[in-house]
Design a protein around this motif. Structure first.
Motif, mmCIF file in Angstrom:
data_model
loop_
_atom_site.group_PDB
_atom_site.id
_atom_site.type_symbol
_atom_site.label_atom_id
_atom_site.label_comp_id
_atom_site.label_asym_id
_atom_site.label_seq_id
_atom_site.Cartn_x
_atom_site.Cartn_y
_atom_site.Cartn_z
ATOM 1 N N PRO A 37 0.809 -1.219 0.000
ATOM 2 C CA PRO A 37 0.000 0.000 0.000
ATOM 3 C C PRO A 37 0.839 1.265 0.000
ATOM 4 O O PRO A 37 0.348 2.331 -0.385
ATOM 5 C CB PRO A 37 -0.824 -0.132 1.282
ATOM 6 N N ASP A 38 2.099 1.176 0.425
ATOM 7 C CA ASP A 38 2.976 2.349 0.397
ATOM 8 C C ASP A 38 3.262 2.777 -1.042
ATOM 9 O O ASP A 38 3.177 3.970 -1.372
ATOM 10 C CB ASP A 38 4.280 2.058 1.155
ATOM 11 N N ILE A 39 3.568 1.817 -1.899
ATOM 12 C CA ILE A 39 3.809 2.128 -3.319
ATOM 13 C C ILE A 39 2.523 2.594 -3.979
ATOM 14 O O ILE A 39 2.487 3.615 -4.680
ATOM 15 C CB ILE A 39 4.371 0.886 -4.041
ATOM 16 N N ASP A 40 1.459 1.850 -3.754
ATOM 17 C CA ASP A 40 0.171 2.187 -4.371
ATOM 18 C C ASP A 40 -0.275 3.597 -3.982
ATOM 19 O O ASP A 40 -0.754 4.361 -4.824
ATOM 20 C CB ASP A 40 -0.879 1.163 -3.942
ATOM 21 N N GLY A 41 -0.126 3.954 -2.720
ATOM 22 C CA GLY A 41 -0.595 5.258 -2.255
ATOM 23 C C GLY A 41 0.106 6.411 -2.956
ATOM 24 O O GLY A 41 -0.526 7.423 -3.303
ATOM 25 N N ILE A 42 1.411 6.268 -3.183
ATOM 26 C CA ILE A 42 2.157 7.334 -3.854
ATOM 27 C C ILE A 42 1.657 7.531 -5.287
ATOM 28 O O ILE A 42 1.323 8.641 -5.709
ATOM 29 C CB ILE A 42 3.665 7.006 -3.863
ATOM 30 N N TYR A 43 1.582 6.436 -6.019
ATOM 31 C CA TYR A 43 1.262 6.570 -7.445
ATOM 32 C C TYR A 43 -0.233 6.748 -7.691
ATOM 33 O O TYR A 43 -0.621 7.302 -8.731
ATOM 34 C CB TYR A 43 1.861 5.397 -8.217
ATOM 35 N N MET A 44 -1.076 6.356 -6.738
ATOM 36 C CA MET A 44 -2.492 6.691 -6.855
ATOM 37 C C MET A 44 -2.685 8.199 -6.694
ATOM 38 O O MET A 44 -3.502 8.812 -7.395
ATOM 39 C CB MET A 44 -3.322 5.942 -5.812
ATOM 40 N N THR A 45 -1.936 8.823 -5.814
ATOM 41 C CA THR A 45 -1.991 10.281 -5.682
ATOM 42 C C THR A 45 -1.584 10.945 -6.992
ATOM 43 O O THR A 45 -2.219 11.910 -7.448
ATOM 44 C CB THR A 45 -1.063 10.745 -4.541
ATOM 45 N N VAL A 46 -0.543 10.422 -7.618
ATOM 46 C CA VAL A 46 -0.109 10.948 -8.916
ATOM 47 C C VAL A 46 -1.229 10.830 -9.938
ATOM 48 O O VAL A 46 -1.533 11.781 -10.683
ATOM 49 C CB VAL A 46 1.147 10.194 -9.402
ATOM 50 N N CYS A 47 -1.865 9.669 -9.991
ATOM 51 C CA CYS A 47 -2.941 9.457 -10.962
ATOM 52 C C CYS A 47 -4.092 10.435 -10.727
ATOM 53 O O CYS A 47 -4.640 11.008 -11.680
ATOM 54 C CB CYS A 47 -3.447 8.014 -10.863
ATOM 55 N N GLN A 48 -4.449 10.651 -9.477
ATOM 56 C CA GLN A 48 -5.543 11.570 -9.173
ATOM 57 C C GLN A 48 -5.180 13.004 -9.553
ATOM 58 O O GLN A 48 -6.030 13.757 -10.041
ATOM 59 C CB GLN A 48 -5.897 11.460 -7.690
ATOM 60 N N VAL A 49 -3.924 13.379 -9.349
ATOM 61 C CA VAL A 49 -3.481 14.724 -9.730
ATOM 62 C C VAL A 49 -3.494 14.882 -11.251
ATOM 63 O O VAL A 49 -3.942 15.898 -11.797
ATOM 64 C CB VAL A 49 -2.070 15.001 -9.167
ATOM 65 N N MET A 50 -3.027 13.865 -11.961
ATOM 66 C CA MET A 50 -2.868 13.979 -13.416
ATOM 67 C C MET A 50 -4.178 13.794 -14.172
ATOM 68 O O MET A 50 -4.371 14.389 -15.239
ATOM 69 C CB MET A 50 -1.847 12.952 -13.912
ATOM 70 N N THR A 51 -5.080 12.958 -13.655
ATOM 71 C CA THR A 51 -6.289 12.607 -14.407
ATOM 72 C C THR A 51 -7.580 13.040 -13.733
ATOM 73 O O THR A 51 -8.641 13.017 -14.367
ATOM 74 C CB THR A 51 -6.360 11.084 -14.634
ATOM 75 N N GLY A 52 -7.523 13.386 -12.447
ATOM 76 C CA GLY A 52 -8.738 13.770 -11.728
ATOM 77 C C GLY A 52 -9.505 12.605 -11.158
ATOM 78 O O GLY A 52 -10.559 12.783 -10.538
ATOM 79 N N HIS A 53 -9.002 11.391 -11.327
ATOM 80 C CA HIS A 53 -9.674 10.226 -10.754
ATOM 81 C C HIS A 53 -8.635 9.145 -10.469
ATOM 82 O O HIS A 53 -7.475 9.255 -10.848
ATOM 83 C CB HIS A 53 -10.753 9.687 -11.704
ATOM 84 N N GLY A 54 -9.079 8.087 -9.808
ATOM 85 C CA GLY A 54 -8.197 6.959 -9.510
ATOM 86 C C GLY A 54 -8.952 5.660 -9.649
ATOM 87 O O GLY A 54 -10.127 5.633 -10.008
ATOM 88 N N GLY A 55 -8.282 4.574 -9.337
ATOM 89 C CA GLY A 55 -8.896 3.257 -9.414
ATOM 90 C C GLY A 55 -7.875 2.238 -9.862
ATOM 91 O O GLY A 55 -6.700 2.559 -10.105
ATOM 92 N N TRP A 56 -8.324 0.994 -9.954
ATOM 93 C CA TRP A 56 -7.439 -0.096 -10.338
ATOM 94 C C TRP A 56 -8.044 -0.868 -11.506
ATOM 95 O O TRP A 56 -9.268 -0.980 -11.599
ATOM 96 C CB TRP A 56 -7.215 -1.025 -9.131
ATOM 97 N N PRO A 57 -7.193 -1.331 -12.416
ATOM 98 C CA PRO A 57 -5.734 -1.308 -12.369
ATOM 99 C C PRO A 57 -5.186 0.106 -12.506
ATOM 100 O O PRO A 57 -5.764 0.936 -13.210
ATOM 101 C CB PRO A 57 -5.327 -2.159 -13.571
ATOM 102 N N LEU A 58 -4.085 0.333 -11.838
ATOM 103 C CA LEU A 58 -3.380 1.608 -11.915
ATOM 104 C C LEU A 58 -2.102 1.372 -12.706
ATOM 105 O O LEU A 58 -1.310 0.482 -12.370
ATOM 106 C CB LEU A 58 -3.056 2.110 -10.511
ATOM 107 N N ASN A 59 -1.909 2.156 -13.757
ATOM 108 C CA ASN A 59 -0.735 2.000 -14.617
ATOM 109 C C ASN A 59 0.017 3.322 -14.671
ATOM 110 O O ASN A 59 -0.547 4.338 -15.089
ATOM 111 C CB ASN A 59 -1.167 1.579 -16.026
ATOM 112 N N VAL A 60 1.272 3.296 -14.224
ATOM 113 C CA VAL A 60 2.076 4.518 -14.198
ATOM 114 C C VAL A 60 3.394 4.268 -14.920
ATOM 115 O O VAL A 60 3.966 3.177 -14.846
ATOM 116 C CB VAL A 60 2.341 5.011 -12.758
#
Length: 691
Positions: free
Chosen positions: A85-108
């Motif tokens: 969850p430490d890795i996921d939390g960082i890059y989910m924040t990135v996804c929300q900043v860049m796209t305005g939403h989140g979810g899985w699968p998450l691809n960065v």
């Protein structure tokens, strides 16, 4: 041929072990390869019971042509978000900043030094509906990376700097007062669906932490709308398709506003948090339907998520035989085949089954003839329709349910993710412990004891810290804040249930470790410890998500430990965490529902009950009386149950030796803010003293 993931423990990673994609698990090897090749890293994050993760795997990661493109352009890394969850939390924040939403699968997409420059959730194999597909995306990224690598790296540096700035932001202020709780309640009132219960529109999530906030606001203010919002929601959910009426337990969320059509996966944390919500509702209202739903959900967790070793597994998938929900839905013909025509008619009345069905195809939105069992008729209407008495109704329904359940059990089951996670097990331990008290059923405490003992015996590191994941005999990954906060929450609930000081001692020791390893200079705790793997930023998880934030649960634990142990330093630490989030609480009250629920307890007058007794019925009667009413501010300590327990209690709470029986009889001392009233020797006196 299998790829590198074949050596992993994670069921999610093993699902991808035979993909033609040359996957790496997260680690130095993959990033070193990317540096050597001078190429980006694609990090794909999901979990074993994620429906759209399965879809993307079938469409893209199992496709040899797309896999060849991925292997040529990237170093490809798979991450199980539940393991990391430490890795996921960082890059989910990135996804929300860049796209305005989140979810899985998450691809960065990352530079070889782990800095992100692109993020997306589900990506189709080819472009459609305005969404860029893998076949088009990969060559475009290759082209841009080759021609404009410096610009991409600069963009990644900026995003990483933003993450670090956010992590270091000073959100501190004065300790919020009760007005912040009231503000959040008013916001929930505006979001409340008066027709179907719940908050907002489709998709609709249970959000048990909102319910906890409303319960505690009701307890302080006796505002009936706060209570009614929760009871209406819980009633609608228990009758809707989000609840599994044949095998019990709750699905993840409802895709519609009516709680009818669920996303069918079942998560341990949802079960645990909702059990607690239904138990609170029962304790307040004494409506048996709430207790019934709690019992059924406890049965599901023990039966289908219980590990023979003692812990609880993580989840069950939504899919079986390649289709979401296939295990759970029924055509009327299938019901008739199991029950016969007459009883099938009764089942159709009970669970609102029809020839057309109520389940629609995911792509065409047309009805499939399949039914999601749910309840439309009231018990009175149903008894009339079936021609049975009210007393006979439940037995009649149970006979039908068991026959359908047994038939369903012969279907191909969805995948069960058999990871044992410390944080989610803490929530489940709390639910079983609470059930043993509220429902007065000791068997639930025995089940909580098995799970707590499993974590303490099998999921501790040599330095006595917690580990995060257990699978196939191996515990791994350093514990996060959630592991400490949620597991300690379970230990405290369990101590309050069985009054065995061993659990209190473990809760204290782990809380001290948590404060040592996760503290931040401005109150709110970090998500990872100082010794954890160094990632591009060290986050503080401050808002609730599908589960409450670790900071919110830490506030609850610190407040209760401070009052149980008569140690002001713990309550001071709780105040420091809340004060450290004051600005965020003011801006986004409902995003901090559990923190505000625990602030309500922190601000309110405490109620400590000390029972000085022995192993007698009189002692047990006082203990039961102290527990009967819903009172989130109350903590209970019982002395005299055994010499060993008293000796440990005296080490933990030296002041416990001041409390004695009265004239050889068990007595209860009611204390508020650590000032105690005269002892009372009987149940009536204790009830009067508690008010």
């Amino acid at each position: 041929m299998p790829n590198r993931l074949i050596h992993e423990k994670s069921p999610y990673l093993l699902q991808h072990a035979h993909n033609p994609v040359d996957w790496y698990p997260w680690g130095d090897e993959g990033f070193e390869d990317a540096r050597r090749r001078g190429c980006p890293v694609l990090v794909s994050i999901g979990y074993a019971t994620c429906h759209w993760c399965h879809v993307m795997e079938r469409e893209s990661f199992e496709d040899p042509e797309i896999a060849a493109l991925m292997n040529r352009a990237f170093v490809n890394v798979k991450v199980d978000r539940e393991e990391r969850p430490d890795i996921d939390g960082i890059y989910m924040t990135v996804c929300q900043v860049m796209t305005g939403h989140g979810g899985w699968p998450l691809n960065v997409l990352l530079t070889p030094d782990q800095k992100p420059f692109f993020a997306a959730t589900y990506i189709p194999p080819t472009s459609r509906h305005g969404r860029l597909g893998m076949r088009e995306l990969i060559p475009r990224v290759e082209q841009v990376w080759t021609a404009e690598r410096k610009r991409m790296e600069s963009s990644a540096d900026e995003l990483t700097e933003m993450l670090n700035h956010e992590a270091a932001a000073d959100l501190s202020g004065e300790l919020p007062q009760y007005g912040s709780v009231s503000d959040a309640v008013r916001m929930l009132e505006r979001q409340f669906d008066h027709t179907h219960g719940g908050f907002g529109t489709a998709p609709k999530f249970p959000m048990p932490h909102n319910m906890t906030l409303l319960f505690r606001h009701w307890h302080r203010t006796r505002e009936q709308p706060a209570l009614e919002m929760v009871t209406e929601t819980l009633t609608s959910m228990a009758r809707g398709g989000i609840f599994d009426h044949l095998g019990f337990g709750f699905h993840r969320y409802s895709t519609d506003a009516k709680w009818l059509v669920p996303h069918f996966e079942k998560m341990l944390y949802d079960q645990a948090l909702l059990i607690s919500a239904y138990l609170d509702a029962y304790q307040i209202t004494r409506e048996e339907s709430f207790a019934d739903t709690a019992r059924k959900t406890l049965e599901y967790v023990d039966r289908d998520l219980g590990s023979p070793e003692g812990g609880f597994y993580s989840a069950e998938d939504a899919d079986s035989e390649g289709e979401e929900g296939k295990f759970y839905v029924w055509s009327l013909a299938e019901v008739e085949e199991v029950l016969g025509e007459e009883d099938a008619g009764s089942a159709a009345a009970v669970w609102s089954l029809s020839e057309d069905g109520n389940y629609r195809d995911e792509v065409t939105a047309s009805k499939t003839g399949a039914n999601i069992p749910h309840r439309n008729l009231s018990d009175e209407e149903l008894a009339t329709a079936l021609g049975v008495s009210q007393d006979e109704l439940n037995d009649h329904i149970e006979l039908l349910r068991v026959r359908l359940f047994e038939a369903r059990s012969r279907r191909e089951r969805p995948l069960r993710d058999e990871k044992v996670l410390t944080d989610w097990n803490g929530l489940a331990i709390a639910a079983f412990a609470q059930a043993s008290v509220v429902l007065d059923e000791p068997g639930y405490a025995n089940r909580a004891a098995r799970a707590a003992s499993f974590v303490l015996d099998r999921m501790k590191a040599p330095d006595d810290g917690l580990l995060h994941r257990y699978k196939d005999g191996e515990a791994s990954f350093e514990g996060t804040l959630d592991d400490y906060a949620f597991f300690v929450h379970g230990l405290i609930e369990f101590y309050l249930a069985d009054q065995d000081a061993r659990w209190l001692a473990e809760a204290k020791a782990l809380t001290d470790l948590m404060l040592e390893r996760f503290s931040h200079e401005r109150g709110a705790l970090y998500f990872t410890s100082e010794s954890a793997e160094k990632l591009i930023t060290r986050r503080r998880e401050i808002q609730d998500g599908a589960v409450p934030s670790g900071n919110a649960m830490a506030v609850s634990n610190l407040t209760r430990l401070g009052r149980i142990l008569v140690e002001p330093k713990y309550e001071e630490a709780a105040r420091s965490i809340v004060s450290g989030l004051a600005q965020s609480v003011q801006k986004f009250p409902t995003a901090h529902a559990m923190l505000l629920a625990n602030l309500a307890v922190l601000l309110d007058e405490s109620a400590e009950v000390v029972i000085a007794g022995d192993d007698s019925e009189a002692t047990r009667a006082l203990l039961q009386a102290a527990r009967r009413a819903y009172h989130p501010n109350r903590v209970i300590v019982t002395k005299g149950l055994s010499k060993e327990n008293d000796a440990l209690l005296a080490k933990l709470i030296p002041a416990i030796n001041l409390y004695e029986m009265v004239d050889g009889r068990a007595a209860a001392y009611v204390c508020r803010r650590m000032v105690c009233e005269a002892p009372v020797p009987d149940v009536a006196g204790l009830v009067a003293a508690l008010g």
